[in-house]
Enzyme design. Structure first.
Site, PDB file in Angstrom:
ATOM      1  N   GLN A  97       0.820  -1.209   0.000  1.00  0.00           N
ATOM      2  CA  GLN A  97       0.000   0.000   0.000  1.00  0.00           C
ATOM      3  C   GLN A  97       0.852   1.256   0.000  1.00  0.00           C
ATOM      4  O   GLN A  97       1.992   1.245   0.447  1.00  0.00           O
ATOM      5  CB  GLN A  97      -0.895   0.034   1.251  1.00  0.00           C
ATOM      6  CG  GLN A  97      -1.829  -1.149   1.368  1.00  0.00           C
ATOM      7  CD  GLN A  97      -2.766  -1.033   2.560  1.00  0.00           C
ATOM      8  OE1 GLN A  97      -2.561  -0.206   3.451  1.00  0.00           O
ATOM      9  NE2 GLN A  97      -3.795  -1.854   2.583  1.00  0.00           N
ATOM     10  N   HIS A  99      -0.021   5.416   1.086  1.00  0.00           N
ATOM     11  CA  HIS A  99      -1.013   6.381   1.555  1.00  0.00           C
ATOM     12  C   HIS A  99      -0.638   7.763   1.024  1.00  0.00           C
ATOM     13  O   HIS A  99       0.494   8.206   1.209  1.00  0.00           O
ATOM     14  CB  HIS A  99      -1.066   6.405   3.081  1.00  0.00           C
ATOM     15  CG  HIS A  99      -1.369   5.060   3.669  1.00  0.00           C
ATOM     16  ND1 HIS A  99      -2.467   4.325   3.297  1.00  0.00           N
ATOM     17  CD2 HIS A  99      -0.710   4.301   4.583  1.00  0.00           C
ATOM     18  CE1 HIS A  99      -2.477   3.183   3.968  1.00  0.00           C
ATOM     19  NE2 HIS A  99      -1.419   3.138   4.735  1.00  0.00           N
ATOM     20  N   GLU A 134       0.937   6.099   9.917  1.00  0.00           N
ATOM     21  CA  GLU A 134       0.761   4.906  10.754  1.00  0.00           C
ATOM     22  C   GLU A 134       2.036   4.614  11.544  1.00  0.00           C
ATOM     23  O   GLU A 134       3.137   4.879  11.069  1.00  0.00           O
ATOM     24  CB  GLU A 134       0.484   3.667   9.878  1.00  0.00           C
ATOM     25  CG  GLU A 134      -0.778   3.736   9.064  1.00  0.00           C
ATOM     26  CD  GLU A 134      -0.936   2.578   8.084  1.00  0.00           C
ATOM     27  OE1 GLU A 134      -2.069   2.331   7.682  1.00  0.00           O
ATOM     28  OE2 GLU A 134       0.073   1.935   7.715  1.00  0.00           O
ATOM     29  N   HIS A 255       4.589   0.146   1.396  1.00  0.00           N
ATOM     30  CA  HIS A 255       4.839  -0.723   2.545  1.00  0.00           C
ATOM     31  C   HIS A 255       3.836  -1.868   2.548  1.00  0.00           C
ATOM     32  O   HIS A 255       2.787  -1.789   1.913  1.00  0.00           O
ATOM     33  CB  HIS A 255       4.753   0.062   3.864  1.00  0.00           C
ATOM     34  CG  HIS A 255       3.405   0.673   4.099  1.00  0.00           C
ATOM     35  ND1 HIS A 255       3.070   1.921   3.616  1.00  0.00           N
ATOM     36  CD2 HIS A 255       2.300   0.214   4.736  1.00  0.00           C
ATOM     37  CE1 HIS A 255       1.819   2.196   3.952  1.00  0.00           C
ATOM     38  NE2 HIS A 255       1.323   1.175   4.636  1.00  0.00           N
ATOM     39  N   ARG A 274      -3.403   0.818  -3.635  1.00  0.00           N
ATOM     40  CA  ARG A 274      -2.774  -0.506  -3.590  1.00  0.00           C
ATOM     41  C   ARG A 274      -1.684  -0.627  -4.652  1.00  0.00           C
ATOM     42  O   ARG A 274      -1.772  -0.017  -5.705  1.00  0.00           O
ATOM     43  CB  ARG A 274      -3.832  -1.598  -3.756  1.00  0.00           C
ATOM     44  CG  ARG A 274      -4.704  -1.704  -2.525  1.00  0.00           C
ATOM     45  CD  ARG A 274      -5.758  -2.788  -2.593  1.00  0.00           C
ATOM     46  NE  ARG A 274      -6.522  -2.739  -1.342  1.00  0.00           N
ATOM     47  CZ  ARG A 274      -7.483  -1.862  -1.109  1.00  0.00           C
ATOM     48  NH1 ARG A 274      -7.810  -0.985  -2.031  1.00  0.00           N
ATOM     49  NH2 ARG A 274      -8.122  -1.861   0.049  1.00  0.00           N
TER      50      ARG A 274
END
Length: 391
Positions: A97, A99, A134, A255, A274
């Site tokens: 993924q 972001h 994250e 990641h 993705r």
């Protein structure tokens, strides 16, 4: 202070045993238990028991009195509990993924809204206008990929598969960000015969190559034998976190979580582009536009905590959340913050006090502390994880 009643997400990649083994959570129907969610996310808010004894949504409770419960600064800046706290249990690899950053998320969200793309459409990239930083903190040995390797390292790892695709040969001739971008997109774009041939060359290299990252490619191939994401461990750092180690995942950085159990903290966002290891939609142009093709050495990926007495503070480069661990003893200590906090008992047991109220947490249990309840007194044995805001 209220004990949280949390929901479990049964995604297919989840472990059927980890939450039971670690925290005694029952799983009578033997479902994959992928994520335990703690927070007030609209998709699956935690619940609490109110003064009347009713079970109510934490999101609704916060909504009724934001400034008091979240703290003035957080209520003004975010308007909701700005983080989601999870226990993540990966038995199989999750998709690779990326972001988007905050600015691109706002633009992408507005653009897709204007185009009338439904929120639940497969081709929808942006579910909200927020970014999704994250932090992952390992509870068991945890295998992941994060950020591009140093280009010289990518060159040496690609040598055994140089003939798999012309874009690999181009990168080997001129290993720079532009060629890496072309290589990344080319591998994802592969179809039919071209893809079969490339994967055959990669799999034949597995027969002669030992150690990492080839071992990780073997692991992933058990679950995704025909996915071009099998090339990704050659491009991305393969990271093995030991229990107690943590890693921050920056925007615009590819990641993937591959195996293990971890605590994960993130901003309240579902924005994911993705990049492989998935049967789901991959928007390659949008993905490439949101990736920074720059190297990050593996030894710079771990987040180094700062020890302050019995507290380990993990520095976070965003305001959406803060994360710390507290080692407990018979000696009473206080935990305070100017925001709401979620406390999770990682191991042992904890007793929390505020005035005449007392709360006990066992491993796997969590509590919501409102901003106006700070500070709380705590003692016990083992370890508490705390997620809050430093605004």
């Amino acid at each position: 202070m209220q004990k949280l009643i949390n929901s479990v997400q049964n995604y297919a990649w989840g472990s059927k045993t980890a939450l039971t083994e670690l925290y005694g959570m029952e799983n009578p129907s033997s479902q994959p238990m992928a994520e335990l969610w703690m927070g007030a996310h609209p998709k699956s808010s935690s619940r609490v028991q109110n003064a009347a004894g009713d079970i109510v949504s934490l999101r609704d409770v916060i909504e009724s009195d934001k400034s008091t419960l979240l703290g003035e600064a957080v209520a003004k800046r975010f308007g909701e509990l700005p983080f989601l706290f999870k226990v993540l249990c990966a038995a199989q690899p999750l998709s690779i993924q990326v972001h988007p950053n905050k600015h691109n998320s706002e633009i992408g969200f507005a653009k897709e809204n204007a185009a009338g793309i439904p929120m639940d459409a497969a081709e929808r990239n942006y579910k909200d206008p927020n970014h999704k930083p994250e932090l992952v903190f390992a509870l068991t040995p945890f295998l992941a990929m994060n950020a591009f390797r140093e280009f010289s390292e990518i060159v040496s790892l690609l040598q055994p598969v140089a003939g798999a695709h012309p874009a690999i040969a181009h990168f080997l001739q001129q290993p720079d960000a532009e060629r890496l971008s072309e290589l990344f997109a080319s591998l994802l774009n592969m179809q039919g015969e071209e893809k079969s041939r490339a994967l055959a060359i990669l799999k034949s290299a597995l027969d002669s190559q030992q150690g990492e990252p080839w071992q990780t490619i073997r692991l992933i191939s058990e679950f995704y034998p025909e996915d071009s994401g099998l090339f990704s461990p050659l491009l991305l750092n393969v990271v093995k976190l030991n229990p107690g180690e943590a890693m921050f995942l920056f925007a615009e950085t590819p990641h993937a979580y591959l195996q293990g159990v971890a605590l994960e903290v993130m901003a309240n966002s579902d924005n994911v582009l993705r990049a492989g290891l998935t049967p789901k939609y991959i928007d390659i142009p949008e993905l490439v536009a949101n990736v920074k093709f720059e190297a990050k050495p593996a030894n710079q990926l771990l987040t180094q905590p700062v020890k302050q007495g019995a507290e380990l503070d993990f520095p976070i480069p965003v305001d959406d959340f803060a994360f710390s661990l507290h080692d407990l003893s018979d000696k009473e200590t206080t935990i305070s913050q100017q925001s709401a906090a979620i406390l999770f008992c990682v191991e042992g047991d904890a007793t929390l006090w505020k005035g005449s109220q007392q709360l006990q947490l066992k491993p796997g249990e969590s509590a919501f502390i409102a901003a106006n309840e700070s500070p709380v007194t705590v003692k016990g044995h083992g370890r508490l994880a705390r997620v809050y805001n430093k605004l």
